[in-house]
Design a protein around this motif. Structure first.
Motif, short mmCIF file in Angstrom:
data_model
loop_
_atom_site.label_atom_id
_atom_site.label_comp_id
_atom_site.label_asym_id
_atom_site.label_seq_id
_atom_site.Cartn_x
_atom_site.Cartn_y
_atom_site.Cartn_z
N ASP A 37 -23.67 -15.02 8.49
CA ASP A 37 -23.84 -16.33 9.14
C ASP A 37 -24.06 -16.11 10.63
O ASP A 37 -23.14 -15.70 11.35
N GLN A 38 -25.27 -16.40 11.11
CA GLN A 38 -25.60 -16.18 12.51
C GLN A 38 -25.62 -17.48 13.32
O GLN A 38 -25.99 -17.46 14.49
N GLY A 39 -25.21 -18.56 12.68
CA GLY A 39 -25.13 -19.83 13.38
C GLY A 39 -23.72 -20.29 13.64
O GLY A 39 -23.49 -21.24 14.40
N ASN A 66 -26.59 -15.08 16.80
CA ASN A 66 -27.92 -15.05 16.21
C ASN A 66 -28.71 -13.86 16.75
O ASN A 66 -29.21 -13.88 17.88
N LEU A 67 -28.83 -12.83 15.93
CA LEU A 67 -29.60 -11.63 16.27
C LEU A 67 -30.91 -11.58 15.49
O LEU A 67 -31.51 -10.52 15.35
N GLY A 71 -31.39 -8.54 13.00
CA GLY A 71 -29.95 -8.39 13.22
C GLY A 71 -29.13 -8.75 12.01
O GLY A 71 -28.10 -8.13 11.73
N GLY A 72 -29.58 -9.76 11.26
CA GLY A 72 -28.87 -10.14 10.05
C GLY A 72 -28.96 -9.06 8.98
O GLY A 72 -27.95 -8.70 8.36
N TYR A 73 -30.16 -8.55 8.76
CA TYR A 73 -30.32 -7.51 7.74
C TYR A 73 -29.67 -6.20 8.17
O TYR A 73 -29.13 -5.46 7.35
N ALA A 74 -29.74 -5.90 9.46
CA ALA A 74 -29.08 -4.69 9.95
C ALA A 74 -27.57 -4.76 9.70
O ALA A 74 -26.95 -3.78 9.25
N SER A 444 -19.28 -8.89 18.02
CA SER A 444 -19.45 -9.86 16.92
C SER A 444 -18.18 -9.91 16.08
O SER A 444 -17.67 -8.88 15.66
N PRO A 445 -17.65 -11.11 15.82
CA PRO A 445 -16.45 -11.22 14.99
C PRO A 445 -16.73 -10.85 13.54
O PRO A 445 -17.83 -11.09 13.05
#
Length: 447
Positions: A37-39, A66-67, A71-74, A444-445
């Protein structure tokens, strides 16, 4: 397998995807879902508590800034490789839909070919029998992605016509160089060998990872019968949106890192000329910004993930905004007969110098931007869309300025091309490494 699903403020789609992937009938194929979750909005969305509880231990929710898609897939690949390195990883968009049988087939293929990347066929969710992509690769001279099989590049292949024994777009020798991340199965342990994703925010991260995998000895296969449904390219409208900036810059960076020839710059310049002559000034200006950043060197790889979107959007916001006309609000919008391409090209070049308020404009009428091709704008003074999208209007001064900048920037890139290949070839592996991404994730948490 582990399924990685990044999401950004698409809570309903993400929760629906989670429910599909953790359904009881898929327990034999999907061990768990890593939801990125990047939002920061998913956990508080109505129904999220119940959905996460229903998935139980089969879901890992990770929250981070939000990367972008990369960034999400990484992050998903990193978590999967750290926690379950023995399992293959399926990279999957939050709005793409795969049938359960596709996921079972992929799980079986991963067991049979543990060193192969498997992609999925892409079908249009709005026209479910339209095949958009099967096997894809990167053309070595121009470094543009496209089909390596018989699928039409404009997405006109209809799989409801004929049957598998008559289809001409599937051949046993089709070779894919990468698999799109609407649905891509990454072999177990691959992230440990290859590193993580290029920090591109979005666009070209899947193609670059496939090229990197190929150099490391992995194969990529796209097997008919393993498909997902998602939005078509045209409906995403990327050509004049902020994403056009990173898309073009990332293409050039990847081309340089993989030692492409200067043909990629020639192709880029030709497309810029087409953008300007067809009234696509916003796209031309975004591409110029991308090229200027690319020529400056790979320093942007270290700090780009949270910057490129606001910078690109600021550029768009600063562009002149033509008023959206009412039906018939542009003189001549009742329709003018089309010109042949040579005459249209001559008129377009002359339009660089002809005053904008020349009487008797030529107007192209289209239903929506998804129908627009550059030939539609060639030789026109305006392109009007029936859906209310802002029209494209001829602006000689803006056109000349964009064209001059394009020639200057491409000339500069051509002169520096050998040096840029060396610098990007050295910088990209470092920027894609596990250590580099761990630094990005440090603030990032985790949950």
């Amino acid at each position: 397998m582990t399924v990685v699903v990044p999401t950004f403020r698409a809570e309903s789609e993400a929760l629906a995807q989670l429910a599909r992937l953790t359904a009881p009938e898929l327990e034999d194929a999907v061990a768990r879902v890593v939801l990125i979750d990047q939002g920061g909005t998913l956990a508080a969305h109505p129904g999220a508590t119940e959905a996460l509880a229903a998935a139980g231990e089969r879901v890992l929710l990770v929250e981070q800034p939000n990367l972008g898609g990369s960034g999400g897939y990484a992050r998903g690949l990193h978590e999967a490789n750290r926690r379950w390195p023995e399992d293959p990883v399926f990279l999957h968009d939050d709005d793409a839909r795969a049938q359960p049988e596709t996921l079972r087939r992929l799980a079986a293929l991963a067991a049979l070919a543990p060193h192969t990347f498997f992609g999925t066929n892409l079908l249009d969710v709005d026209a479910p029998t339209r095949l958009q992509a099967l096997a894809e690769g990167v053309e070595p001279r121009t470094f543009r992605w496209g089909p390596t099989d018989g699928v039409d590049e404009r997405g006109t292949t209809d799989v409801s016509a004929g049957s598998p024994d008559t289809w001409r777009f599937t051949r046993p020798d089709d070779r894919a160089e990468y698999a799109g991340w609407w649905g891509c199965l990454v072999p177990a342990g691959a992230a440990g060998r290859l590193g993580l994703v290029a920090p591109y925010f979005l666009k070209w991260d899947d193609a670059e990872y496939g090229l990197r995998a190929g150099q490391a000895g992995f194969e990529t296969r796209n097997v008919p019968g393993c498909a997902v449904w998602s939005m078509s390219w045209a409906s995403k409208g990327t050509s004049a949106s902020w994403s056009s900036w990173p898309m073009h810059r990332n293409r050039l960076a990847t081309a340089a890192a993989y030692h492409a020839g200067p043909g990629v710059l020639v192709d880029s310049l030709l497309h810029q000329v087409k953008h300007v002559l067809s009234l696509q000034y916003a796209t031309a200006e975004l591409w110029n910004a991308a090229l200027r950043e690319f020529v400056s060197g790979p320093g942007w790889l270290a700090a780009d993930l949270t910057l490129v979107r606001p910078r690109a959007q600021a550029l768009i916001d600063a562009m002149p905004s033509p008023p959206v006309p009412a039906p018939g609000g542009v003189a001549g919008s009742t329709g003018t007969p089309p010109l042949g391409r040579p005459r249209a090209a001559v008129r377009a070049v002359a339009g660089l110098f002809r005053p904008a308020d020349t009487p008797g404009p030529r107007v192209a009428d289209l239903a929506s931007p998804s129908e627009f091709g550059w030939v539609d704008g060639l030789g026109s003074d305006a392109v009007v869309f029936a859906d209310g999208t802002a029209p494209l209007l001829r602006d000689p001064r803006r056109a000349r300025r964009a064209l001059v900048r394009a020639f200057v920037l491409h000339g500069r890139a051509m002169l520096r091309w050998h040096g840029l290949r060396r610098s990007y070839g050295s910088a990209l592996p470092v920027a894609s490494s596990l250590a580099a991404w761990q630094e990005r994730f440090a603030s990032s948490p985790r949950h």
